[in-house]
Design a protein around this motif. Sequence first.
Motif, PDB file in Angstrom:
ATOM      1  N   UNK A  59       0.924  -1.153   0.096  1.00  0.00           N
ATOM      2  CA  UNK A  59      -0.025   0.031  -0.039  1.00  0.00           C
ATOM      3  C   UNK A  59       0.919   1.496  -0.025  1.00  0.00           C
ATOM      4  N   UNK A  60       1.857   1.252   1.037  1.00  0.00           N
ATOM      5  CA  UNK A  60       2.889   2.285   0.857  1.00  0.00           C
ATOM      6  C   UNK A  60       3.413   2.601  -0.499  1.00  0.00           C
ATOM      7  N   UNK A  61       3.958   1.477  -1.166  1.00  0.00           N
ATOM      8  CA  UNK A  61       4.661   1.923  -2.597  1.00  0.00           C
ATOM      9  C   UNK A  61       3.575   2.198  -3.507  1.00  0.00           C
ATOM     10  N   UNK A  62       2.419   1.585  -3.367  1.00  0.00           N
ATOM     11  CA  UNK A  62       1.318   2.082  -4.573  1.00  0.00           C
ATOM     12  C   UNK A  62       1.006   3.530  -4.427  1.00  0.00           C
ATOM     13  N   UNK A  63       1.046   3.881  -3.204  1.00  0.00           N
ATOM     14  CA  UNK A  63       0.665   5.453  -3.146  1.00  0.00           C
ATOM     15  C   UNK A  63       1.769   6.310  -3.382  1.00  0.00           C
ATOM     16  N   UNK A  64       2.900   5.762  -3.233  1.00  0.00           N
ATOM     17  CA  UNK A  64       4.198   6.527  -3.623  1.00  0.00           C
ATOM     18  C   UNK A  64       4.213   6.409  -5.161  1.00  0.00           C
ATOM     19  N   UNK A  65       4.025   5.258  -5.739  1.00  0.00           N
ATOM     20  CA  UNK A  65       4.082   5.428  -7.345  1.00  0.00           C
ATOM     21  C   UNK A  65       3.243   6.099  -7.904  1.00  0.00           C
ATOM     22  N   UNK A  66       1.892   6.664  -6.882  1.00  0.00           N
ATOM     23  CA  UNK A  66       1.023   7.532  -7.972  1.00  0.00           C
ATOM     24  C   UNK A  66       1.514   9.052  -7.293  1.00  0.00           C
ATOM     25  N   UNK A  67       2.767   9.057  -6.912  1.00  0.00           N
ATOM     26  CA  UNK A  67       3.107  10.564  -6.500  1.00  0.00           C
ATOM     27  C   UNK A  67       2.779  10.945  -5.155  1.00  0.00           C
ATOM     28  N   UNK A  68       2.014  10.186  -4.309  1.00  0.00           N
ATOM     29  CA  UNK A  68       1.625  10.592  -2.907  1.00  0.00           C
ATOM     30  C   UNK A  68       2.975  10.460  -2.051  1.00  0.00           C
ATOM     31  N   UNK A  69       2.718  10.996  -0.664  1.00  0.00           N
ATOM     32  CA  UNK A  69       3.468  10.447   0.490  1.00  0.00           C
ATOM     33  C   UNK A  69       2.828   9.928   1.375  1.00  0.00           C
ATOM     34  N   UNK A  70       3.352   9.265   2.407  1.00  0.00           N
ATOM     35  CA  UNK A  70       2.890   8.092   3.197  1.00  0.00           C
ATOM     36  C   UNK A  70       3.275   8.401   4.718  1.00  0.00           C
ATOM     37  N   UNK A  71       2.411   8.520   5.630  1.00  0.00           N
ATOM     38  CA  UNK A  71       2.683   8.572   7.136  1.00  0.00           C
ATOM     39  C   UNK A  71       2.441   7.023   7.763  1.00  0.00           C
TER      40      UNK A  71
END
Length: 328
Positions: A59-71
């Motif tokens: 989930x972290x990688x998927x959000x990052x691959x869409x350009x978002x950041x993760x907490x």
Amino acid sequence: MSPHLLSVDSLSRDYVEHLMQLAGRMEPFAQRRKVTRVLEGAVLGNLFFEASTRTRISFHAAFSRLGGSVCDTTGFTFSSMAKGESLYDTSRVMGGYVDAIVLRHPDQGAVAEFAEATRVPVINGGDGPGEHPSQALLDLYTIEKEFTRLGKRLEGAHLLLTGDLKHGRTVHSLIKLLSLFDPLRITLVSPPGLEMPRHLIDLVASRGHRVEQRESLANDFGDLDVIYTTRIQKERFTDEMSETFAGISQDFIVDRAFLDKRCSPTTIVMHPLPRDSRPGANDLNVDLNGDPRLAIFRQADNGIPMRMAIFANLLRVEDYIERDAQDV
Ligand code: CP
């Protein structure tokens, strides 16, 4: 109201087929052959109050691959829930900080309770023995990809679900998801006492699927297209169950001998992972490593495009994914 992904119960066949197609569009971005920044500026709250490797990281990688950041937060110890904060307060506060939340929690129903209190989309990353809908979606995506490669169709396929079907949230979500499609043959094999809940068997049968329960892998199954095996979830056992199941028969292990004797060269073997590799484990033997029928690592890889598809859909950016895409 935000759209959430809490249970397969809320999904229609059309919506699932749409997500499958969207996951296919995500493949070049998941493999970083193309780059998109469609979620730039967006923040994901990735809250895991139970152990995880695949779900949390993908989930972290998927959000990052869409350009978002993760907490991220992992475990109760580093959350203010350790100081007695409720799910409601945590949810209300988190909804002010982030644009979407993935939550894994040891209690069945806790993710739905959390989702009621927040304004942002919540994805159930696994609630105790309840559900794991994103896993079921990536499992179905895997079956479709593998069947395309093998020239097979889902309609009429024969699937074997085996292992701890009582506590396995992945199989609870998967069997409901499969039941949305054209008639299938589903064989369930579990140690006595760890059977698939009756209401799920009745639901699937009521939708026209042929469901059969067995207590052993010892007999012939005919042509199996998919073996989906799961770990015995000892962490969910009561003390009484631990005694009862201390010596579960090794007859439930899926290994090379079982595949060679009972299955065809086109049977695929799936497992949501983790598999238990400790001595005495009863799920999927490592002697299948390297066998092309073993789809477990392709299955884990499919978590990225499917979870990208889920975010793109819930955050309503799917129409913009390719617009600013760049080749790498
Ligand atoms: N399949 C799955 O849920 O794996 P994790 O527990 O590692 O997230």
